[in-house]
Scaffold this motif. Structure first.
Motif: not given
Length: 371
Positions: A18, A22, A26, A58, A204, A207, A211, A224, A227-228
């Protein structure tokens, strides 16, 4: 209405898969373009502001997913808006996601044709990449996410090496980042909002289709957000580097500022012309982006029609490939995407999930009250 084949699988998406999905999604081809460049040497600030503002997309999406549990965006729309209204909205989103995939197919063809494959017809490049993406999409979410996981170390090492080469070549100069905020914070905000929410950070929201397939107990919210955060930091740093190498005046007039910066790398009279190398990295990002959008659209179409995902995948691939020729030129393509679309698409990335979140909260409170 029968459910997609993917739901019958006992496999699930892992935490690392995951996170890499991401990050790779992105990033995509974003480093190639210096977004917010109208803010001049303050474009990196616009990128940072856009990253913070992107949390408005997000965070509600993550909260919505936590509330709804084992459902995806299509099911949320049908449950909260009803069969007909929800179906129409879901159809719109399926088309929007297919359109986003088409844009990346077109980007792939234009970039390959203008760099490493100038003698190859653009349509040949585009049909090849669409076919490869179609194959990945027909294999399903788990195969695609594992493929992205395999790409990730190569991309990390490549970008790290390029940044190292920038400094070895003594290219960055902090003087090119000055003066800071010479026209005030308003110029930075004007460049960041809403454009940089729409692209790349607001994307994003896709997702919401994935998810539900994450393994339970992996902490998809924290993963998440982490990652963002990595993506936001990376894209801001790349903006700083590109500006500090080229300067705002040059960056505003070249088509691909990052590629232009890489072409300046020159080490010991033997290491140079790394533009082909960086183009290949960008191609990986473009492929991930177009495949993820393609898969998301395919999942929505399959769920709404009841047709197998593999059948929908072929049909959708033909539509995406054909639609990639609708835009008459690369100039029009860039204008439509980076000047027009970004001003409005944030509405569907942010406001619709917030609306569905509000309806979900109301429904849950009514349910608790009735008990």
């Amino acid at each position: 209405m029968s459910s997609p084949n993917v739901e019958t699988s006992t496999d699930r998406v892992g935490k690392y898969q995951l996170m890499t999905a991401i990050i790779m999604f992105e990033i995509g081809s974003t480093p190639m373009f210096l977004l917010g460049i109208k803010a001049g040497q303050n474009a990196w600030m616009a990128m940072a502001v856009g990253a913070v503002a992107g949390l408005l997309v997000l965070v509600p999406c993550l909260y919505l997913q936590r509330l709804t549990g084992d459902t995806d965006w299509t099911e949320m729309l049908l449950q909260r808006l009803g069969k007909w209204a929800g179906g129409l909205v879901a159809l719109f989103y399926a088309l929007l996601l297919a359109y986003e995939s088409m844009r990346n197919v077109r980007d792939f063809g234009e970039m390959a044709n203008g760099t490493i494959l100038p003698q190859t017809p653009k349509w040949v490049i585009m049909i090849v990449i669409t076919t490869i993406a179609c194959y990945a999409v027909r294999k399903g979410i788990f195969v695609l996410f594992r493929t992205i996981e395999l790409f990730f170390p190569t991309v990390v090492m490549s970008y790290t090496t390029l940044v190292l080469f920038f400094f070895i070549s003594d290219l960055p100069s902090v003087h090119r980042l000055r003066p800071i905020l010479d026209k005030g914070i308003g110029q930075v905000l004007g460049e960041a909002l809403p454009e940089l929410i729409s692209f790349p950070f607001g994307q994003v929201f896709v997702f919401l289709l994935f998810w539900k397939y994450v393994k339970s107990g992996t902490g998809f919210v924290r993963t998440s957000l982490a990652a963002y955060g990595v993506v936001s930091l990376f894209l801001t740093i790349m903006s700083v580097l590109t500006l500090s190498i080229l300067g705002a005046d040059v960056a505003q007039v070249v088509a691909y500022p990052f590629l232009e910066a890489v072409q300046l790398i020159h080490i010991a009279d033997f290491l140079e012309r790394l533009d082909i190398f960086v183009t290949l990295i960008i191609f990986l990002g473009l492929f991930v982006k177009l495949a993820v959008f393609y898969l998301a659209s395919n999942l929505m179409v399959s769920r709404m029609t009841g047709l197998p995902e593999r059948t929908c995948g072929w049909f959708l691939g033909i539509v995406i490939f054909a639609a990639s020729f609708l835009e008459p030129s690369q100039t029009f393509h860039i204008w439509l995407g980076l000047k027009v679309q970004v001003k409005y698409v944030w509405i569907f990335q942010m406001l619709m999930p917030i609306l569905i979140l509000a309806l979900t909260l109301i429904s849950k409170r009514r349910g608790q009250a009735s008990c």
